[in-house]
Enzyme design. Structure first.
Site, PDB file in Angstrom:
ATOM      1  N   ASN A   9       0.876  -1.173   0.000  1.00  0.00           N
ATOM      2  CA  ASN A   9       0.000   0.000   0.000  1.00  0.00           C
ATOM      3  C   ASN A   9       0.910   1.218   0.000  1.00  0.00           C
ATOM      4  O   ASN A   9       1.490   1.557   1.024  1.00  0.00           O
ATOM      5  CB  ASN A   9      -0.900  -0.010   1.246  1.00  0.00           C
ATOM      6  CG  ASN A   9      -1.700   1.272   1.387  1.00  0.00           C
ATOM      7  OD1 ASN A   9      -1.759   2.088   0.465  1.00  0.00           O
ATOM      8  ND2 ASN A   9      -2.318   1.446   2.543  1.00  0.00           N
ATOM      9  N   LYS A  11       0.143   4.242  -0.266  1.00  0.00           N
ATOM     10  CA  LYS A  11      -0.492   5.441   0.308  1.00  0.00           C
ATOM     11  C   LYS A  11      -0.241   6.623  -0.635  1.00  0.00           C
ATOM     12  O   LYS A  11      -0.208   6.416  -1.852  1.00  0.00           O
ATOM     13  CB  LYS A  11       0.017   5.676   1.729  1.00  0.00           C
ATOM     14  CG  LYS A  11      -0.109   4.386   2.566  1.00  0.00           C
ATOM     15  CD  LYS A  11       0.126   4.576   4.035  1.00  0.00           C
ATOM     16  CE  LYS A  11      -0.030   3.229   4.734  1.00  0.00           C
ATOM     17  NZ  LYS A  11       0.089   3.317   6.186  1.00  0.00           N
ATOM     18  N   HIS A  94      -9.400   1.359   4.868  1.00  0.00           N
ATOM     19  CA  HIS A  94      -8.119   1.497   5.572  1.00  0.00           C
ATOM     20  C   HIS A  94      -8.295   2.438   6.766  1.00  0.00           C
ATOM     21  O   HIS A  94      -9.078   3.397   6.688  1.00  0.00           O
ATOM     22  CB  HIS A  94      -7.056   2.047   4.612  1.00  0.00           C
ATOM     23  CG  HIS A  94      -5.680   1.977   5.177  1.00  0.00           C
ATOM     24  ND1 HIS A  94      -5.208   2.928   6.045  1.00  0.00           N
ATOM     25  CD2 HIS A  94      -4.698   1.058   5.046  1.00  0.00           C
ATOM     26  CE1 HIS A  94      -3.975   2.587   6.417  1.00  0.00           C
ATOM     27  NE2 HIS A  94      -3.641   1.458   5.817  1.00  0.00           N
ATOM     28  N   GLU A  96      -6.623   4.809   7.815  1.00  0.00           N
ATOM     29  CA  GLU A  96      -6.401   6.228   7.521  1.00  0.00           C
ATOM     30  C   GLU A  96      -7.639   6.852   6.885  1.00  0.00           C
ATOM     31  O   GLU A  96      -7.930   8.029   7.090  1.00  0.00           O
ATOM     32  CB  GLU A  96      -5.154   6.387   6.627  1.00  0.00           C
ATOM     33  CG  GLU A  96      -3.882   6.142   7.438  1.00  0.00           C
ATOM     34  CD  GLU A  96      -2.738   5.541   6.654  1.00  0.00           C
ATOM     35  OE1 GLU A  96      -2.741   5.582   5.421  1.00  0.00           O
ATOM     36  OE2 GLU A  96      -1.806   5.004   7.311  1.00  0.00           O
ATOM     37  N   GLU A 166      -5.191  -4.773  10.450  1.00  0.00           N
ATOM     38  CA  GLU A 166      -4.144  -3.786  10.683  1.00  0.00           C
ATOM     39  C   GLU A 166      -4.420  -3.050  11.990  1.00  0.00           C
ATOM     40  O   GLU A 166      -5.232  -2.108  12.011  1.00  0.00           O
ATOM     41  CB  GLU A 166      -4.110  -2.768   9.537  1.00  0.00           C
ATOM     42  CG  GLU A 166      -3.777  -3.360   8.194  1.00  0.00           C
ATOM     43  CD  GLU A 166      -3.201  -2.303   7.258  1.00  0.00           C
ATOM     44  OE1 GLU A 166      -2.108  -2.537   6.736  1.00  0.00           O
ATOM     45  OE2 GLU A 166      -3.813  -1.248   7.065  1.00  0.00           O
ATOM     46  N   GLY A 172       2.868   2.395  10.680  1.00  0.00           N
ATOM     47  CA  GLY A 172       3.845   3.467  10.519  1.00  0.00           C
ATOM     48  C   GLY A 172       4.553   3.849  11.803  1.00  0.00           C
ATOM     49  O   GLY A 172       5.218   4.882  11.870  1.00  0.00           O
ATOM     50  N   SER A 212       3.649  -2.110  10.190  1.00  0.00           N
ATOM     51  CA  SER A 212       5.106  -2.210  10.371  1.00  0.00           C
ATOM     52  C   SER A 212       5.648  -3.597  10.020  1.00  0.00           C
ATOM     53  O   SER A 212       6.599  -4.066  10.627  1.00  0.00           O
ATOM     54  CB  SER A 212       5.503  -1.805  11.791  1.00  0.00           C
ATOM     55  OG  SER A 212       5.157  -0.441  12.021  1.00  0.00           O
TER      56      SER A 212
HETATM   57  P1  13P Z   1       3.230   0.439   7.577  1.00  0.00           P
HETATM   58  O1  13P Z   1       3.717  -0.870   6.966  1.00  0.00           O
HETATM   59  O2  13P Z   1       3.959   1.629   7.065  1.00  0.00           O
HETATM   60  O3  13P Z   1       3.142   0.356   9.048  1.00  0.00           O
HETATM   61  O4  13P Z   1       1.723   0.616   7.041  1.00  0.00           O
HETATM   62  C1  13P Z   1       0.845  -0.429   7.138  1.00  0.00           C
HETATM   63  C2  13P Z   1      -0.362  -0.078   6.377  1.00  0.00           C
HETATM   64  O5  13P Z   1      -1.117   0.793   6.750  1.00  0.00           O
HETATM   65  C3  13P Z   1      -0.632  -0.811   5.125  1.00  0.00           C
HETATM   66  O6  13P Z   1      -1.903  -0.569   4.668  1.00  0.00           O
END
Ligand code: 13P
Length: 252
Positions: A9, A11, A94, A96, A166, A172, A212
């Site tokens: 992803n 982003k 997601h 976010e 997740e 992150g 992560s």
């Molecule tokens: P990270 O791997 O940067 O923690 O992000 C995970 C994520 O949100 C994947 O959709």
């Protein structure tokens, strides 16, 4: 046997130039992957990504899709628009999107239906916040999110759907859920799916871990019984790191 699925992803990262460079580097590195490999890129990079992965084993994904087939929804993108560009997978719900853009269990459900109707394969994201985890609400939250996302989704559509667990506090932050914790919560998610669709259908579903996940911890996470893949943020932005995750080694 279920085929594991590992998706990047990106982003809101990479312009077209960066997309071409990253995928050109990635294609040969993952060509022998045992798992299914997906990259979920920003809308504006889709066409460049499609060309860069042509003829490879990498599949194309987007990061959101609108619930209506067309109409007065300024700034939104429909399933048909994505299919036209050969997009196969789409992230839905997601954290976010839930956190910054008002996504709810209801809108997630509507997007899942639109994705399926439009020929896309949804990757439905669920997961608890730190506060929810610390107050012992993890199971309650993921069960609510699963029941919401799958409302009125028919059993015969399940094979098109992937779920990603997740935990929000692991995204992150460099904090990964322990492999055991991730496995346990995914077992809770699978139990909720079993309640909705029965044992066989729920066991056949692929559930990813995300948060992560990287070149260092992928082997352990992918060796857990309930974990059928990964959804990778930061580590999917470097070809070598993402390839190392995709080419994980099972620990016996
Ligand atoms: P990270 O791997 O940067 O923690 O992000 C995970 C994520 O949100 C994947 O959709």
């Amino acid at each position: 046997m279920k085929r594991p699925i590992i998706a990047g992803n990106w982003k809101m990262n990479n312009t077209n130039a960066g997309t071409k460079a990253l995928l050109t580097e990635l294609v040969p590195l993952v060509k022998d992957a045992k798992c299914e490999v997906v990259v979920c890129v920003p809308f504006t990079d889709i066409d460049t990504a499609r060309k860069a992965i042509r003829g490879s084993n990498i599949k194309l994904g987007a990061q959101n899709v609108h619930w209506a087939p067309k109409g007065a929804f300024t700034g939104e993108i429909s399933a048909e628009m994505l299919r036209e560009l050969k997009v196969e997978y789409v992230l839905i719900g997601h954290s976010e999107r839930r956190q910054y853009f008002g996504e709810t269990d209801e809108s997630v459900n509507a997007r899942v239906k639109a994705a399926i109707d439009g020929g896309l394969k949804p990757i439905i994201c669920v997961g608890e916040t730190l506060e929810e985890r610390e107050s012992g609400k993890t199971a309650e939250v993921v069960i609510r999110q699963i029941n919401g996302a799958f409302k009125d989704i028919e059993k015969y559509d399940l094979k098109k759907i992937v779920v990603a667990y997740e935990p929000v506090w692991a995204i992150g932050t460099g904090k990964t859920a322990t492999a055991q914790d991730a496995n346990d919560t995914i077992a809770v998610i699978r139990k909720a799916l079993r309640k909705l669709y029965g044992k066989t259908a729920a066991n056949a579903m692929r559930i990813q871990y995300g948060g992560s996940m990287n070149a260092k911890n992928a082997d352990e996470l992918m060796s857990m019984k309930e974990i059928d893949g990964g959804l990778i943020g930061g580590a999917s932005l470097k070809a070598a790191d993402f390839a190392r995750v995709v080419n994980y080694q099972e620990i016996q």
